[in-house]
Design a protein around this motif. Structure first.
Motif, PDB file in Angstrom:
ATOM      1  N   LEU A   7       6.640  -3.192  -5.503  1.00  0.00           N
ATOM      2  CA  LEU A   7       5.566  -2.725  -4.633  1.00  0.00           C
ATOM      3  C   LEU A   7       5.055  -1.389  -5.166  1.00  0.00           C
ATOM      4  O   LEU A   7       5.787  -0.660  -5.843  1.00  0.00           O
ATOM      5  CB  LEU A   7       6.071  -2.554  -3.191  1.00  0.00           C
ATOM      6  CG  LEU A   7       6.522  -3.817  -2.456  1.00  0.00           C
ATOM      7  CD1 LEU A   7       7.029  -3.447  -1.069  1.00  0.00           C
ATOM      8  CD2 LEU A   7       5.401  -4.838  -2.366  1.00  0.00           C
ATOM      9  N   PRO A   8       3.804  -1.023  -4.865  1.00  0.00           N
ATOM     10  CA  PRO A   8       3.274   0.258  -5.332  1.00  0.00           C
ATOM     11  C   PRO A   8       4.072   1.442  -4.797  1.00  0.00           C
ATOM     12  O   PRO A   8       4.758   1.350  -3.764  1.00  0.00           O
ATOM     13  CB  PRO A   8       1.843   0.263  -4.785  1.00  0.00           C
ATOM     14  CG  PRO A   8       1.508  -1.172  -4.555  1.00  0.00           C
ATOM     15  CD  PRO A   8       2.792  -1.829  -4.151  1.00  0.00           C
ATOM     16  N   VAL A   9       3.955   2.566  -5.479  1.00  0.00           N
ATOM     17  CA  VAL A   9       4.635   3.777  -5.037  1.00  0.00           C
ATOM     18  C   VAL A   9       3.924   4.368  -3.824  1.00  0.00           C
ATOM     19  O   VAL A   9       2.826   3.938  -3.453  1.00  0.00           O
ATOM     20  CB  VAL A   9       4.691   4.831  -6.173  1.00  0.00           C
ATOM     21  CG1 VAL A   9       5.463   4.290  -7.353  1.00  0.00           C
ATOM     22  CG2 VAL A   9       3.285   5.258  -6.596  1.00  0.00           C
ATOM     23  N   ALA A  10       4.532   5.372  -3.236  1.00  0.00           N
ATOM     24  CA  ALA A  10       3.971   6.000  -2.041  1.00  0.00           C
ATOM     25  C   ALA A  10       2.627   6.659  -2.334  1.00  0.00           C
ATOM     26  O   ALA A  10       2.425   7.215  -3.415  1.00  0.00           O
ATOM     27  CB  ALA A  10       4.947   7.043  -1.498  1.00  0.00           C
ATOM     28  N   PRO A  11       1.694   6.631  -1.396  1.00  0.00           N
ATOM     29  CA  PRO A  11       0.416   7.324  -1.587  1.00  0.00           C
ATOM     30  C   PRO A  11       0.582   8.795  -1.948  1.00  0.00           C
ATOM     31  O   PRO A  11      -0.214   9.344  -2.714  1.00  0.00           O
ATOM     32  CB  PRO A  11      -0.272   7.153  -0.224  1.00  0.00           C
ATOM     33  CG  PRO A  11       0.314   5.888   0.335  1.00  0.00           C
ATOM     34  CD  PRO A  11       1.740   5.874  -0.131  1.00  0.00           C
ATOM     35  N   ALA A  12       1.611   9.424  -1.427  1.00  0.00           N
ATOM     36  CA  ALA A  12       1.829  10.851  -1.718  1.00  0.00           C
ATOM     37  C   ALA A  12       2.105  11.079  -3.198  1.00  0.00           C
ATOM     38  O   ALA A  12       1.721  12.125  -3.747  1.00  0.00           O
ATOM     39  CB  ALA A  12       2.987  11.387  -0.877  1.00  0.00           C
ATOM     40  N   VAL A  13       2.774  10.126  -3.844  1.00  0.00           N
ATOM     41  CA  VAL A  13       3.063  10.245  -5.273  1.00  0.00           C
ATOM     42  C   VAL A  13       1.768  10.115  -6.071  1.00  0.00           C
ATOM     43  O   VAL A  13       1.490  10.908  -6.987  1.00  0.00           O
ATOM     44  CB  VAL A  13       4.092   9.194  -5.714  1.00  0.00           C
ATOM     45  CG1 VAL A  13       4.299   9.227  -7.226  1.00  0.00           C
ATOM     46  CG2 VAL A  13       5.426   9.414  -4.997  1.00  0.00           C
TER      47      VAL A  13
END
Length: 352
Positions: free
Chosen positions: A36-42
């Protein structure tokens, strides 16, 4: 005549099957990555760094070592960041071993251990894992001699997912005080099993970890080594001052500040997807190795045909041979939805 050492020219390169991998076209269950994609914050942290016009400046790592140390529950002086855990493995082997030394590397296992050992022209002893008995503890201990300078313990091992008990790791480290005991904990977030708290008591103990797997950041390349201060200081003499790129540090700093996206993903993989797939394999009477990691090594009767069918369905898995040359398929676990898709694919293969 080659200008390089003769054994280097005779080696083969480690070439993972990267050709044609596209996460926009395939469900990638072949490299044990986060699916899954990484966190938006990253993502935002990386965008902000680029927009701040700092790409022309050499890396400055700030307090990232301290943040990693806090996460691991160790002192910052016991941590060294590396360009992926692969560099940590390479630095340890290069720094501890000389040509002709003996390395004990239980197998089958991650190819980079052998690759780095062969570059140093080490003599490799390879006790074998088995589905029935797991880690070959006694064979490893019996293989220790006064020429042993390296023992590699992948915990858990790849491709089989077999753990090594803490007391076994420490017993082996104690039995070979002259050898670097490299414990690869790159799947730590899935197992929560570690010996990083024992590095002060065992001077030859070195732990490697990575942000590539559970944290979902293999493309930016950041790993780390945990060991006693004297060992870290020695390894820093070998690692370059700028070997870790700044984008990796920015991403990992944001990831450690937002750990919930990793924790939630790990929980779903281990508590939902793993038992789901294991129950499916049991129902279909497909053999597999017991695992504590985010991948399962399965052994169908016709692995080539099954792999071809899975690939045609837009899912990639990784063929891997056991110690006897029998081919299995190492399948990375994703979330519940992705596991259901895999099960539907495997069911249609059986019908055909």
């Amino acid at each position: 005549m080659s200008i390089f050492k003769s054994h280097i020219s005779q080696m083969g390169a480690y070439k993972p099957p990267l050709e044609g991998r596209d996460n926009h076209q395939h469900l990638l269950l072949d490299f044990n990555e986060r699916v899954l994609p990484v966190a938006p914050a990253v993502k935002q942290a990386l965008i902000d760094f680029i927009n701040d016009d700092q790409l022309q400046v050499y890396p400055a790592y700030g307090n990232i070592t301290q943040k990693i140390a806090d996460y691991c529950g160790v002192k910052s002086e016991q941590v060294m960041i590396t360009n992926g855990s692969d560099q940590g493995i390479d630095l340890i082997i290069r720094s501890a071993c000389q040509e002709g030394d003996e390395a004990i590397i239980p197998g089958p296992t991650f190819a980079m251990y052998h690759q780095c050992a062969k570059v140093e022209n080490l003599n490799i002893i390879e006790p074998t894992y088995s589905r029935e008995n797991g880690f070959p503890k006694q064979a490893v201990i019996d293989a220790i001699t006064n020429k042993t300078r390296l023992i590699v313990l992948a915990n858990p091992n790849n491709p089989c997912g077999t753990p090594v008990a803490r007391e076994t790791i420490l017993e082996i480290a104690k039995a070979a005080p002259q050898a670097a005991t490299l414990v690869d904990e790159c799947y730590f977030e899935y197992t929560r099993q570690t010996v990083c708290d024992a590095v002060e008591e065992y001077p030859n103990l070195l732990v490697t970890r990575t942000f590539s797997k559970t944290w979902g950041l293999p493309s930016v390349r950041l790993g780390y080594v945990i060991s006693r201060k004297e060992n870290i200081d020695a390894l820093l003499n070998v690692r370059g001052p700028y070997d870790v790129n700044q984008l990796a540090v920015v991403a990992i700093d944001a990831a450690l500040s937002n750990p919930e996206y990793t924790q939630e993903y790990v929980k779903e993989v281990i508590e939902v997807s793993k038992p789901m797939l294991e129950a499916f394999l049991d129902k279909k009477a497909i053999k597999y190795w017991p695992t504590v990691a985010n991948y399962i090594w399965v052994f169908p009767d016709n692995p080539d045909a099954m792999e071809k069918h899975i690939r045609a369905s837009g899912i990639l898995v990784r063929p891997k041979l056991d110690a006897n040359g029998r081919k299995g398929l190492r399948i990375t676990l994703g979330n519940k939805r992705q596991t259901l898709k895999l099960e539907q694919c495997l069911s249609s293969f059986e019908i055909n």
